[in-house]
Design an enzyme around this catalytic site. Structure first.
Site, PDB file in Angstrom:
ATOM      1  N   LYS A  37       0.842  -1.202   0.000  1.00 42.73           N
ATOM      2  CA  LYS A  37       0.000   0.000   0.000  1.00 42.73           C
ATOM      3  C   LYS A  37       0.876   1.250   0.000  1.00 42.73           C
ATOM      4  O   LYS A  37       2.077   1.174   0.324  1.00 42.73           O
ATOM      5  CB  LYS A  37      -0.913  -0.011   1.231  1.00 42.73           C
ATOM      6  CG  LYS A  37      -0.169  -0.002   2.561  1.00 42.73           C
ATOM      7  CD  LYS A  37      -1.101  -0.320   3.733  1.00 42.73           C
ATOM      8  CE  LYS A  37      -0.339  -0.328   5.046  1.00 42.73           C
ATOM      9  NZ  LYS A  37      -1.152  -0.881   6.150  1.00 42.73           N
ATOM     10  N   TYR A 261      15.334  30.012   9.929  1.00 42.33           N
ATOM     11  CA  TYR A 261      14.061  30.622  10.332  1.00 42.33           C
ATOM     12  C   TYR A 261      13.896  30.593  11.848  1.00 42.33           C
ATOM     13  O   TYR A 261      14.199  29.583  12.499  1.00 42.33           O
ATOM     14  CB  TYR A 261      12.887  29.850   9.719  1.00 42.33           C
ATOM     15  CG  TYR A 261      12.708  30.065   8.234  1.00 42.33           C
ATOM     16  CD1 TYR A 261      12.438  31.340   7.719  1.00 42.33           C
ATOM     17  CD2 TYR A 261      12.783  29.001   7.344  1.00 42.33           C
ATOM     18  CE1 TYR A 261      12.259  31.527   6.360  1.00 42.33           C
ATOM     19  CE2 TYR A 261      12.595  29.175   5.987  1.00 42.33           C
ATOM     20  CZ  TYR A 261      12.340  30.450   5.503  1.00 42.33           C
ATOM     21  OH  TYR A 261      12.154  30.631   4.159  1.00 42.33           O
TER      22      TYR A 261
HETATM   23  C1  LIG Z   1      -0.440  -1.986   6.816  1.00 41.47           C
HETATM   24  C2  LIG Z   1      -1.035  -3.281   7.210  1.00 41.47           C
HETATM   25  C3  LIG Z   1      -0.243  -4.432   7.330  1.00 41.47           C
HETATM   26  C4  LIG Z   1       1.267  -4.399   7.247  1.00 41.47           C
HETATM   27  O1  LIG Z   1       1.781  -4.011   8.491  1.00 41.47           O
HETATM   28  P1  LIG Z   1       3.350  -3.823   8.760  1.00 41.47           P
HETATM   29  O2  LIG Z   1       3.418  -3.408  10.167  1.00 41.47           O
HETATM   30  O3  LIG Z   1       3.808  -2.761   7.823  1.00 41.47           O
HETATM   31  O4  LIG Z   1       4.004  -5.130   8.485  1.00 41.47           O
HETATM   32  C5  LIG Z   1      -0.877  -5.644   7.567  1.00 41.47           C
HETATM   33  N1  LIG Z   1      -2.215  -5.716   7.718  1.00 41.47           N
HETATM   34  C6  LIG Z   1      -3.003  -4.615   7.658  1.00 41.47           C
HETATM   35  C7  LIG Z   1      -4.460  -4.752   7.858  1.00 41.47           C
HETATM   36  C8  LIG Z   1      -2.443  -3.364   7.420  1.00 41.47           C
HETATM   37  O5  LIG Z   1      -3.225  -2.279   7.381  1.00 41.47           O
END
Ligand SMILES: *Cc1c(COP(=O)(O)O)cnc(C)c1O
Length: 369
Positions: A37, A261
């Site tokens: 993702k 800044y």
């Molecule tokens: C993002 C996600 C994962 C992966 O988790 P990591 O901690 O990056 O390994 C797995 N399952 C779900 C439902 C997620 O949203």
């Protein structure tokens, strides 16, 4: 065109594949998917997903249909799952393009079931997500009970299994882990009227909690990209990312001169400063102001003053070799992503997904075809 920044982001696909293999071996006999993702946590799903497919990964998790469609073009035979389900109105297209939803509520089931039933057996298999304590997505216990009492809701709908998600897997001693495991088992038992179904619970960290958390399919994301799964496991996985920039200018400031800044840094003695072209627009978080470090020739140099949109200033008084054009390590062997995240008061996930689009990106370790 020449790179717009002298900064280079190097992404090691062979390291990602090595991490997947290590997690797959930890997951065995369960299968191991990959969470890609948010453009593979900012590292480029178009490069990452095909490399993992060639290594043997078959289950790919994204959040949105658009992310799934990108993968579908590259991987016609992969199982592609949408963690937030098929948004209302997209069910038919998701079904036709083989994007399997994670069903997060009875309402999700009501919208998906008629479309999938009509297309079965060609419809992509859906996962049922039960909430075991994350309180974010998934059927809460009362909806699990209602589904268990009316299994016909899913009659004729291809199902991949039942999943849940852990809230505290990065803390192995957290009581949440066993509580969620127990609730997941209760939900699975309740859903027995749907027939025997595979199960999935572990993210990357979950794979380090022990065999009880493995079930039938693991869903690692962060670990693939080299992030530490738990505090004590900084070296468990292979680093994937190197981020380097180069010094743009050197100047000397006098005692009492201020930097950047807000004049938040004031030199107590004359200092030699290097200006490095990377800023919060590139994901070098503003919280690193007066806190971050970069490395020159393997030795640290502190960020002084505030991080600007495109620039930082670094104290190189102790680095006589520093001059314009010299390379600066921001993420790399001396400073893993997690170390930078610690300095910024955040997690490696946020550092990776915040990396901007202005770097020259270089993929190494490309699997040969
Ligand atoms: C993002 C996600 C994962 C992966 O988790 P990591 O901690 O990056 O390994 C797995 N399952 C779900 C439902 C997620 O949203």
């Amino acid at each position: 065109m020449a790179p717009s920044l002298p900064a280079e982001l190097e992404i090691d696909l062979a390291a990602i594949v090595a991490n997947w293999r290590l997690l797959r071996d930890r997951a065995a006999p369960a299968a191991c998917g990959a969470v890609v993702k948010a453009d593979a946590y900012g590292l480029g799903a178009r490069a990452v997903a095909p490399a993992l497919w060639r290594a043997g990964c078959r289950d790919f998790f994204v959040v949105w249909p658009d992310e799934g469609l990108v993968l579908r073009e590259l991987l016609p035979e992969a199982r592609i799952l949408l963690l937030a389900g098929a948004p209302p109105g997209t069910e038919a297209e998701c079904c036709a393009r083989g994007l399997g939803p994670v069903l997060n509520s009875l309402e999700d089931i009501a919208r998906w079931a008629p479309v999938a039933r009509m297309a079965a057996p060609a419809a992509p298999a859906a996962w049922i997500h039960v909430d075991s304590g994350m309180s974010r997505l998934g059927l809460p216990p009362d909806e699990v009970t209602r589904l268990a009492g009316a299994p016909d809701m899913l009659a004729g709908v291809p199902l991949a299994g039942v999943m849940s998600h852990l809230a505290c897997a990065d803390e192995p001693d957290h009581p949440c882990n066993d509580r969620q495991l127990a609730r997941f088992e209760v939900a699975r038992a309740a859903l027995a009227p749907l027939g025997p179904l595979p199960a999935s619970l572990a993210n990357s960290s979950g794979l380090f909690l022990g065999p009880a958390f493995r079930f039938d399919l693991a869903r690692p994301g962060a670990g693939l990209y080299g992030l530490r799964p738990q505090a004590g496991l900084a070296d468990a996985l292979t680093p994937v990312v190197r981020l380097t920039s180069a010094i743009l200018q050197i100047r000397t400031v006098a005692r009492n001169d201020s930097v950047g800044y807000g004049a938040t840094f004031v030199a107590e003695t004359p200092r030699r400063l290097a200006t490095v072209p990377i800023g919060y627009a590139d994901g070098y978080l503003r919280s690193l102001s007066n806190r971050g470090r970069v490395y020159l020739d393997g030795r640290p140099a502190p960020v002084v003053g505030r991080v600007s949109m495109d620039l930082i200033t670094v104290d190189v008084t102790d680095h006589p070799e520093a001059r314009p054009g010299r390379a600066v390590e921001i993420i790399g062997p001396h400073q893993p992503v997690d170390a930078l995240a610690d300095q910024a008061g955040t997690i490696g996930y946020e550092i990776l997904t915040a990396l901007g689009g202005r770097y020259h990106r270089r993929y190494i370790g490309q699997p040969s075809r």
